[in-house]
Design a protein around this motif. Structure first.
Motif, PDB file in Angstrom:
ATOM      1  N   MET A   1       1.079  -0.615  -0.269  1.00 35.01           N
ATOM      2  CA  MET A   1       0.069   0.234   0.079  1.00 35.01           C
ATOM      3  C   MET A   1       0.775   0.949   0.255  1.00 35.01           C
ATOM      4  SD  MET A   1      -3.267   1.399   2.592  1.00 35.01           S
ATOM      5  CE  MET A   1      -3.950  -0.629   2.385  1.00 35.01           C
ATOM      6  N   GLN A   4      -0.470   7.435   0.117  1.00 32.03           N
ATOM      7  CA  GLN A   4      -1.498   7.940  -0.206  1.00 32.03           C
ATOM      8  C   GLN A   4      -2.507   7.449  -0.168  1.00 32.03           C
ATOM      9  OE1 GLN A   4      -1.644  11.205  -0.897  1.00 32.03           O
ATOM     10  NE2 GLN A   4       0.392  11.493  -1.239  1.00 32.03           N
ATOM     11  N   ASP A   5      -2.168   6.142   0.106  1.00 29.83           N
ATOM     12  CA  ASP A   5      -3.653   4.762   0.556  1.00 29.83           C
ATOM     13  C   ASP A   5      -3.532   5.051   2.218  1.00 29.83           C
ATOM     14  OD1 ASP A   5      -4.731   3.798  -1.988  1.00 29.83           O
ATOM     15  OD2 ASP A   5      -3.224   2.839  -2.491  1.00 29.83           O
ATOM     16  N   GLU A   6      -2.762   4.932   2.557  1.00 34.64           N
ATOM     17  CA  GLU A   6      -2.326   5.035   4.090  1.00 34.64           C
ATOM     18  C   GLU A   6      -3.082   6.407   4.344  1.00 34.64           C
ATOM     19  OE1 GLU A   6      -1.470   2.565   5.708  1.00 34.64           O
ATOM     20  OE2 GLU A   6      -0.868   1.759   4.591  1.00 34.64           O
ATOM     21  N   LYS A   7      -2.685   7.683   3.630  1.00 32.51           N
ATOM     22  CA  LYS A   7      -3.206   8.457   4.139  1.00 32.51           C
ATOM     23  C   LYS A   7      -4.819   8.727   4.318  1.00 32.51           C
ATOM     24  CE  LYS A   7       0.436  11.857   2.653  1.00 32.51           C
ATOM     25  NZ  LYS A   7       1.169  12.655   1.993  1.00 32.51           N
ATOM     26  N   LYS A   8      -5.498   8.099   3.065  1.00 33.27           N
ATOM     27  CA  LYS A   8      -6.680   7.912   2.898  1.00 33.27           C
ATOM     28  C   LYS A   8      -7.410   7.056   4.170  1.00 33.27           C
ATOM     29  CE  LYS A   8      -6.944   8.919  -1.410  1.00 33.27           C
ATOM     30  NZ  LYS A   8      -6.501   8.398  -3.402  1.00 33.27           N
ATOM     31  N   ASN A   9      -7.335   5.892   4.271  1.00 28.32           N
ATOM     32  CA  ASN A   9      -7.526   5.137   5.266  1.00 28.32           C
ATOM     33  C   ASN A   9      -7.302   5.728   6.490  1.00 28.32           C
ATOM     34  OD1 ASN A   9      -7.559   3.160   3.068  1.00 28.32           O
ATOM     35  ND2 ASN A   9      -6.197   2.313   3.889  1.00 28.32           N
ATOM     36  N   LEU A  10      -6.335   5.887   6.891  1.00 34.08           N
ATOM     37  CA  LEU A  10      -6.454   7.334   8.041  1.00 34.08           C
ATOM     38  C   LEU A  10      -7.507   8.608   8.494  1.00 34.08           C
ATOM     39  CD1 LEU A  10      -2.453   7.399   8.874  1.00 34.08           C
ATOM     40  CD2 LEU A  10      -4.299   6.377  10.724  1.00 34.08           C
ATOM     41  N   GLU A  12     -10.721   8.233   6.641  1.00 34.17           N
ATOM     42  CA  GLU A  12     -11.650   7.685   6.519  1.00 34.17           C
ATOM     43  C   GLU A  12     -11.807   7.368   8.430  1.00 34.17           C
ATOM     44  OE1 GLU A  12     -11.339   4.996   3.763  1.00 34.17           O
ATOM     45  OE2 GLU A  12     -11.895   6.207   1.777  1.00 34.17           O
ATOM     46  N   TRP A  13     -10.465   6.029   8.997  1.00 36.47           N
ATOM     47  CA  TRP A  13     -10.681   5.687   9.941  1.00 36.47           C
ATOM     48  C   TRP A  13     -11.005   7.138  11.149  1.00 36.47           C
ATOM     49  CZ3 TRP A  13      -7.790   6.609  14.696  1.00 36.47           C
ATOM     50  CH2 TRP A  13      -7.258   6.011  15.350  1.00 36.47           C
ATOM     51  N   LYS A  16     -14.504   8.700  11.693  1.00 33.76           N
ATOM     52  CA  LYS A  16     -15.254   7.936  12.052  1.00 33.76           C
ATOM     53  C   LYS A  16     -15.602   7.407  13.693  1.00 33.76           C
ATOM     54  CE  LYS A  16     -15.432   4.496   8.152  1.00 33.76           C
ATOM     55  NZ  LYS A  16     -15.761   3.016   7.625  1.00 33.76           N
TER      56      LYS A  16
END
Length: 77
Positions: A1, A4-10, A12-13, A16
């Motif tokens: 990963m 950029q994907d890590e940033k998006k996942n963070l 999103e988390w 929530k």
């Protein structure tokens, strides 16, 4: 990963997260990260002069060995 994907996942988390203590910790981490970059200031004129004199002393072999420095300052320790 990739990052950029890590940033998006963070992101999103974080969106929530409902626990204020977790959000507080994230905020502290952010502030610590920003402050870490501010702690290193460029040397002022006096510090630059001192560094210059030290380099000149080194270039002119006007230095002492570590042992000699220890001997000189031993009486103060």
């Amino acid at each position: 990963m990739d990052i950029q994907d890590e940033k998006k996942n963070l992101i999103e988390w974080i969106l929530k997260v409902e626990d204020p203590s977790v959000l507080y910790k994230i905020k502290q981490l952010k502030e610590d990260s920003l402050n870490q970059n501010k702690t290193t200031l460029p040397p002022n004129q006096g510090e630059r002069d001192s560094i210059r004199r030290g380099l000149e002393d080194f270039d002119n072999n006007n230095t002492h060995s570590h042992q000699k420095a220890r001997d000189i300052y031993a009486k103060y320790l």
